[in-house]
Design a protein around this motif. Structure first.
Motif, mmCIF file in Angstrom:
data_model
loop_
_atom_site.group_PDB
_atom_site.id
_atom_site.type_symbol
_atom_site.label_atom_id
_atom_site.label_comp_id
_atom_site.label_asym_id
_atom_site.label_seq_id
_atom_site.Cartn_x
_atom_site.Cartn_y
_atom_site.Cartn_z
ATOM 1 N N THR A 14 -2.472 5.641 -4.896
ATOM 2 C CA THR A 14 -1.808 4.498 -4.280
ATOM 3 C C THR A 14 -2.098 4.379 -2.810
ATOM 4 O O THR A 14 -2.218 3.290 -2.280
ATOM 5 C CB THR A 14 -0.276 4.586 -4.470
ATOM 6 O OG1 THR A 14 0.160 5.892 -4.082
ATOM 7 C CG2 THR A 14 0.121 4.295 -5.887
ATOM 8 N N SER A 15 -2.201 5.483 -2.131
ATOM 9 C CA SER A 15 -2.398 5.405 -0.693
ATOM 10 C C SER A 15 -3.105 6.644 -0.201
ATOM 11 O O SER A 15 -3.075 7.688 -0.820
ATOM 12 C CB SER A 15 -1.052 5.248 0.035
ATOM 13 O OG SER A 15 -0.264 6.403 -0.158
ATOM 14 N N VAL A 22 -4.599 1.825 -1.004
ATOM 15 C CA VAL A 22 -6.049 1.764 -0.828
ATOM 16 C C VAL A 22 -6.649 0.580 -1.587
ATOM 17 O O VAL A 22 -7.682 0.040 -1.186
ATOM 18 C CB VAL A 22 -6.686 3.093 -1.305
ATOM 19 C CG1 VAL A 22 -8.196 3.067 -1.133
ATOM 20 C CG2 VAL A 22 -6.094 4.270 -0.561
ATOM 21 N N TRP A 23 -5.993 0.154 -2.668
ATOM 22 C CA TRP A 23 -6.606 -0.874 -3.508
ATOM 23 C C TRP A 23 -6.757 -2.208 -2.789
ATOM 24 O O TRP A 23 -7.655 -2.989 -3.140
ATOM 25 C CB TRP A 23 -5.806 -1.045 -4.798
ATOM 26 C CG TRP A 23 -4.456 -1.675 -4.645
ATOM 27 C CD1 TRP A 23 -3.268 -1.031 -4.472
ATOM 28 C CD2 TRP A 23 -4.157 -3.073 -4.668
ATOM 29 N NE1 TRP A 23 -2.245 -1.932 -4.371
ATOM 30 C CE2 TRP A 23 -2.757 -3.197 -4.490
ATOM 31 C CE3 TRP A 23 -4.927 -4.227 -4.817
ATOM 32 C CZ2 TRP A 23 -2.114 -4.431 -4.461
ATOM 33 C CZ3 TRP A 23 -4.286 -5.468 -4.789
ATOM 34 C CH2 TRP A 23 -2.897 -5.558 -4.611
ATOM 35 N N GLN A 24 -5.937 -2.495 -1.796
ATOM 36 C CA GLN A 24 -6.014 -3.787 -1.116
ATOM 37 C C GLN A 24 -7.322 -3.988 -0.340
ATOM 38 O O GLN A 24 -8.016 -4.986 -0.541
ATOM 39 C CB GLN A 24 -4.795 -3.984 -0.220
ATOM 40 C CG GLN A 24 -3.497 -4.117 -0.999
ATOM 41 C CD GLN A 24 -2.280 -4.288 -0.111
ATOM 42 O OE1 GLN A 24 -2.342 -4.141 1.106
ATOM 43 N NE2 GLN A 24 -1.143 -4.583 -0.726
ATOM 44 N N VAL A 69 -10.993 -0.397 5.031
ATOM 45 C CA VAL A 69 -11.000 0.764 4.135
ATOM 46 C C VAL A 69 -10.875 2.052 4.945
ATOM 47 O O VAL A 69 -10.079 2.946 4.616
ATOM 48 C CB VAL A 69 -12.277 0.790 3.265
ATOM 49 C CG1 VAL A 69 -12.400 2.138 2.544
ATOM 50 C CG2 VAL A 69 -12.268 -0.342 2.250
ATOM 51 N N LEU A 70 -11.659 2.161 6.026
ATOM 52 C CA LEU A 70 -11.606 3.360 6.858
ATOM 53 C C LEU A 70 -10.225 3.546 7.467
ATOM 54 O O LEU A 70 -9.699 4.661 7.532
ATOM 55 C CB LEU A 70 -12.660 3.290 7.967
ATOM 56 C CG LEU A 70 -14.112 3.529 7.558
ATOM 57 C CD1 LEU A 70 -15.014 3.413 8.769
ATOM 58 C CD2 LEU A 70 -14.274 4.895 6.901
ATOM 59 N N ARG A 71 -9.620 2.450 7.949
ATOM 60 C CA ARG A 71 -8.290 2.530 8.541
ATOM 61 C C ARG A 71 -7.255 2.973 7.500
ATOM 62 O O ARG A 71 -6.338 3.742 7.807
ATOM 63 C CB ARG A 71 -7.891 1.174 9.125
ATOM 64 C CG ARG A 71 -8.591 0.790 10.407
ATOM 65 C CD ARG A 71 -8.137 1.657 11.568
ATOM 66 N NE ARG A 71 -6.692 1.551 11.787
ATOM 67 C CZ ARG A 71 -6.116 0.625 12.564
ATOM 68 N NH1 ARG A 71 -6.870 -0.275 13.201
ATOM 69 N NH2 ARG A 71 -4.796 0.606 12.720
ATOM 70 N N THR A 72 -7.382 2.477 6.279
ATOM 71 C CA THR A 72 -6.427 2.812 5.237
ATOM 72 C C THR A 72 -6.575 4.267 4.790
ATOM 73 O O THR A 72 -5.589 4.965 4.568
ATOM 74 C CB THR A 72 -6.594 1.881 4.025
ATOM 75 O OG1 THR A 72 -6.469 0.520 4.466
ATOM 76 C CG2 THR A 72 -5.549 2.162 2.967
ATOM 77 N N ALA A 188 -10.754 -1.342 -7.569
ATOM 78 C CA ALA A 188 -9.477 -1.840 -7.048
ATOM 79 C C ALA A 188 -8.432 -1.951 -8.156
ATOM 80 O O ALA A 188 -7.265 -1.584 -7.973
ATOM 81 C CB ALA A 188 -9.684 -3.197 -6.370
ATOM 82 N N LEU A 189 -8.849 -2.458 -9.321
ATOM 83 C CA LEU A 189 -7.918 -2.595 -10.434
ATOM 84 C C LEU A 189 -7.437 -1.233 -10.929
ATOM 85 O O LEU A 189 -6.264 -1.063 -11.284
ATOM 86 C CB LEU A 189 -8.582 -3.365 -11.575
ATOM 87 C CG LEU A 189 -8.885 -4.845 -11.298
ATOM 88 C CD1 LEU A 189 -9.636 -5.464 -12.466
ATOM 89 C CD2 LEU A 189 -7.604 -5.618 -11.006
ATOM 90 N N THR A 190 -8.342 -0.260 -10.947
ATOM 91 C CA THR A 190 -7.960 1.093 -11.366
ATOM 92 C C THR A 190 -6.979 1.707 -10.373
ATOM 93 O O THR A 190 -5.987 2.320 -10.760
ATOM 94 C CB THR A 190 -9.206 1.985 -11.486
ATOM 95 O OG1 THR A 190 -10.129 1.400 -12.401
ATOM 96 C CG2 THR A 190 -8.830 3.378 -11.972
ATOM 97 N N LEU A 191 -7.267 1.546 -9.089
ATOM 98 C CA LEU A 191 -6.368 2.058 -8.059
ATOM 99 C C LEU A 191 -4.992 1.411 -8.155
ATOM 100 O O LEU A 191 -3.963 2.078 -8.034
ATOM 101 C CB LEU A 191 -6.971 1.808 -6.673
ATOM 102 C CG LEU A 191 -8.160 2.684 -6.278
ATOM 103 C CD1 LEU A 191 -8.910 2.069 -5.111
ATOM 104 C CD2 LEU A 191 -7.688 4.086 -5.924
#
Length: 201
Positions: A14-15, A22-24, A69-72, A188-191
């Motif tokens: 999730t994060s 992370v998926w966003q 992505v890197l920030r997340t 993304a869908l899996t995450l």
């Protein structure tokens, strides 16, 4: 394809930092690449200006999604994966600006090829790091490896089409973007799915 399909700690899918999912940002990258790929499919006669502007916009949007992505993921500043991908993001941004002002199909093809190849190599490097500093699996490891291979292949192929015209150049880039976009959409869908299961647990 994503590493989150494997057993991991409950918050891994999730994060990567706090409560940030992370998926966003992964989904944003997927949408950016799919939108560009679909544009190349239906754009019959882009012309040199269309090629340069579309590549510039694509690279800027792609750089923004990579940065998010890197920030997340919140990788440490000294992490070699962070440094490699951040450097490739910088090259994407510079290439976007140069492509927009050059208004040259040949220059754009070579710039795009170099930028995509470097980004692909950076993702391959990040994905091939077997362990993080804490001993766990690197986030998005499998996706980075596949995406990196696609990006590297597209980048190395592009210069051979530099003299073939804008439509051919966009065709090669669009093909790679469609495959990469499909990969990151699945990721993304899996995450997102694994995140929902973690919250329900």
């Amino acid at each position: 394809m994503t590493e989150t399909a494997l057993p991991q700690p409950s918050n891994a899918s999730t994060s990567a930092s706090g409560s940030r999912p992370v998926w966003q940002p992964v989904l944003l990258r997927a949408l950016v690449t799919l939108a560009f790929g679909l544009t190349t499919v239906f754009w019959g006669n882009p012309g040199t200006v269309g090629l340069c502007v579309s590549v510039a916009l694509y690279f800027l949007a792609l750089a923004a999604s990579h940065y998010w992505v890197l920030r997340t993921l919140d990788l440490p500043r000294g992490d070699s994966r962070r440094m490699a991908i951040a450097g490739a993001v910088g090259l994407l941004s510079v290439s976007a600006v140069v492509a927009a002002v050059s208004l040259s199909a040949v220059v754009t093809a070579w710039l795009a090829g170099a930028a995509l190849a470097v980004m692909g190599a950076a993702e391959l490097f990040a994905g091939m790091r077997k362990r993080t500093a804490g001993g766990g699996r690197p986030p998005l490891r499998g996706d980075w490896i596949i995406s990196g291979a696609l990006g590297l292949g597209t980048g190395l192929l592009l210069p051979f089409f530099a003299a073939a015209g804008p439509h051919a150049i966009l065709g090669v880039m669009g093909g790679g973007a469609m495959m990469t976009g499909a990969l990151w959409t699945l990721s993304a869908l899996t995450l997102r799915h694994d995140g929902g299961k973690a919250k329900a647990a």
